[in-house]
Design an enzyme around this catalytic site. Sequence first.
Site, mmCIF file in Angstrom:
data_model
loop_
_atom_site.group_PDB
_atom_site.id
_atom_site.type_symbol
_atom_site.label_atom_id
_atom_site.label_comp_id
_atom_site.label_asym_id
_atom_site.label_seq_id
_atom_site.Cartn_x
_atom_site.Cartn_y
_atom_site.Cartn_z
ATOM 1 N N ASN A 33 0.447 8.223 0.243
ATOM 2 C CA ASN A 33 -0.100 9.191 -0.712
ATOM 3 C C ASN A 33 -0.997 9.924 0.221
ATOM 4 O OD1 ASN A 33 0.969 7.464 -3.533
ATOM 5 N ND2 ASN A 33 -1.227 7.333 -2.946
ATOM 6 N N ALA A 71 0.774 -1.394 0.119
ATOM 7 C CA ALA A 71 -0.067 -0.042 0.098
ATOM 8 C C ALA A 71 0.427 1.191 0.288
ATOM 9 C CB ALA A 71 -0.763 0.130 0.877
ATOM 10 N N GLU A 104 0.928 2.547 7.122
ATOM 11 C CA GLU A 104 0.369 4.178 6.097
ATOM 12 C C GLU A 104 -0.802 4.475 6.706
ATOM 13 O OE1 GLU A 104 1.199 2.971 3.602
ATOM 14 O OE2 GLU A 104 1.447 1.242 3.682
#
Length: 850
Positions: A258, A255, A291
């Site tokens: 962003n 993953a 993430e």
Amino acid sequence: MRDAAPTTIYLKDYTPFGYLVDSVHLTFDLAAHATRVTSRIAFRPNPDAADRTFFLHGEELTLIRASIDGVQITPEVTDKGLTAPAPDAPFIWEAEVEIDPGNNTALEGLYMSNGMYCTQCEAEGFRKITYYPDRPDVMSTFTVRINGDLPVLLSNGNPSGKGEGWAEWTDPWPKPAYLFALVAGELIAHPGQFTTMSGRDVELNLWVRPGDEGKCAFGMEALKKSMKWDEDVYGREYDLDVFNIVAVDDFNMGAMENKGLNIFNSSAVLASPETSTDMNFERIEAIIAHEYFHNWTGNRITCRDWFQLCLKEGLTVFRDAQFTSDMRSAPVKRIHDAIDLRARQFPEDNGPLSHPVRPESFQEINNFYTATVYEKGAEIIGMLKRLVGDEAYTNALDLYFDRHDGQACTIEDWIKVFEDTTGRDLDQFKRWYSQSGTPRVTVAEEWADGTYTLTLSQRTEPTPGQDEKLPQVIPVAVGLLGPNGDEVRATEVLELTEASQSFTFTGLAAKPTASVLRDFSAPVILEQDQSNAERAFLLAHDTDAFNRWQAGRSLAEDTLLNMIQSDAAPDADYLDGLLAVLRDGDLDPAYRALMLGLPTQSELAAALHENGETPYPMAIWTAVETLRQVTAQHVQDLLPRLHSETVIDAPYNPDADQSGKRALGGAALALTSRLDGGAKATEEYKTADNMTLQLTALSCLLRASKGQAELAAFYDQWQHDRLVMDKWFGLQVSMAAPDATADVARNLTEHPDFNWKNPNRFRAVMGALAMNHAGFHRADGAGYALLADWLIKLDPVNPQTTARMCSAFQTWKRYDTDRQALIRAQLTRIAETPDLSRDTTEMVSRILDA
Ligand code: ZN
């Protein structure tokens, strides 16, 4: 080869870019084969830079037009980027380029997956979207307008406008281009909501393709838990109005963090009890946390250059491990991490691909997203925390966030916050970042007149480019047990900083048994001359959960090595110790299941190699099979009890409690299958109502060379589900007998569902082939040849995934000369392939240089 002399980039050559970027405006006109990207970028001279060369990265772009301050220019364009004469004053750069996402199979830059547009920019993919200073120390705010006729149009930051066929997003937080993301497609939102500690309402969405709506709930809960945990434990709050996660089927990695728009490999986020195993759930929870945690460790504070990758990855892996320990069982997580480190990082660090946690040079940065940077990088942080203490760690992290928010930093900055908080000189500690190779710590003991002396010595073997090693700072957690099993000295962290050092414990009534490297306090190889009786004693009495497990593991390894080397019978200390542990109903089932684990065959090969012996894969395989069979007989009477103890009468829940029970039940089923020919597994398969059990039962059957009917039924049941089909492909290769593995794998590559351009499907087969030790190393080289064939085929399509999988060959120097010759021939064949990618070229040449 494409590059006769590929260029090497060096850490020591770092210089800042000549210009700063104040703002970026991007407009995307989406079209599968002709997407137009228009950029308007405000540059200004960087007062800290000496060199004003205006070079913008750009690859695989068709430049339509470019201008500076509205004046059309004709830059000098190469296949790496463009150079233009730029003023020594602020100016506006504008450019329009055309790109072809529909033909982007490398999955880097803007590409398409099942009709959906998506991006992957880390590390250097943004340069495939438009011309830009594509380096992490150039940070800017971004405004993005997307024009396209797909219903869902997403980018980073907060939504700032939308209408029929367009949407605009504004990200107020300056970020490097590698955190840019865009998604467009026919997607469905699984919504959620979170209120932050200061009262900010955040809209959460998990975006999936139609049909996957039923696999979102767990991921959404994991996200909320992560957001809460980062507030509670690190005081870190989320900083935008929305947080979007998108699941995509074609993705090279797990993953990507962003800003405000995480993009996930669908295997790392989609889950349901029917289609996902307990292990899948645990991994998904950890990756979502990982993430999310990057928002502070990676995004708000990013890396100055890619040599500093461990700054964000080591820290974020450490944070996600803390999260998992808190959500589940801390000892179980620690044991999982040690198993994983030994299986993936130790071979890397002790072979031709060995590199420092902070590398000093690279040809292709994508080849450095490694177990060393990630997992050893996280271990370094664990050691630092152990050395300075929990409170100082918290203070140092507060200072880090305070001092460096909004900056692109280095490992020096990171170490400095610890020095400033504690007053400690961390110069020697820093060697963990620069010195490659796994330190070996040997233990010698002495006992006289109530004084127990432990002498610890360290040494690290030479690694590529590093012949001489200096002593490192190694925290060795030690506790002492008295003869009756009581702990006579609680855990104490001994700091080993010299090549050899002695530590004394006085005032002891009797010679103690030392429990060394408790909680796996450092990522080292412990060389301890322990008798099996001492190990059995620790297995029975150690108060440290990790070392209790380790004692059993050492017994198992020792037994296996004796079986392989001298045809010995399985050791009674091991078998009886195991039986005692399994019988102990007070012990966590997950922990008992871990006790049943064995070192991998690859680890055994490494151990033999270290003892100066040549490992023969079939001899290793036979020993493991024999030990399993003998174990099954030895614990036979207990198996019915283990089965009944692990029955769950509650709705499926992937939490630590239930998954621990299923792990123990599954391990018991595997042993039972060795005694009943698969009768119980056949029954379990019929009634299985979750994927964990279904897959466990099926693998027991395949292991017993049965289960062909079940395999066919499984296919019929799940052929519509690509993630489950990955399991179907992988399992057949993992469970294949050694001499059949390569053929099973080859047949599967001819299956109509073998979509080899999809990284998950490719890895399901080829990754499982490489992991099936005896199968991959079949004496005639069929396994090597098959993998090489497919790496050669995949390379022009997807260099990143190809290069990563070359590491299957990294251990080749362990084996006999015949196998070495076979592997060398395959590596050479790959290396000599015309137009081989830079990624694969670098990997193969490093491995061959061994
Ligand atoms: Zn990461």
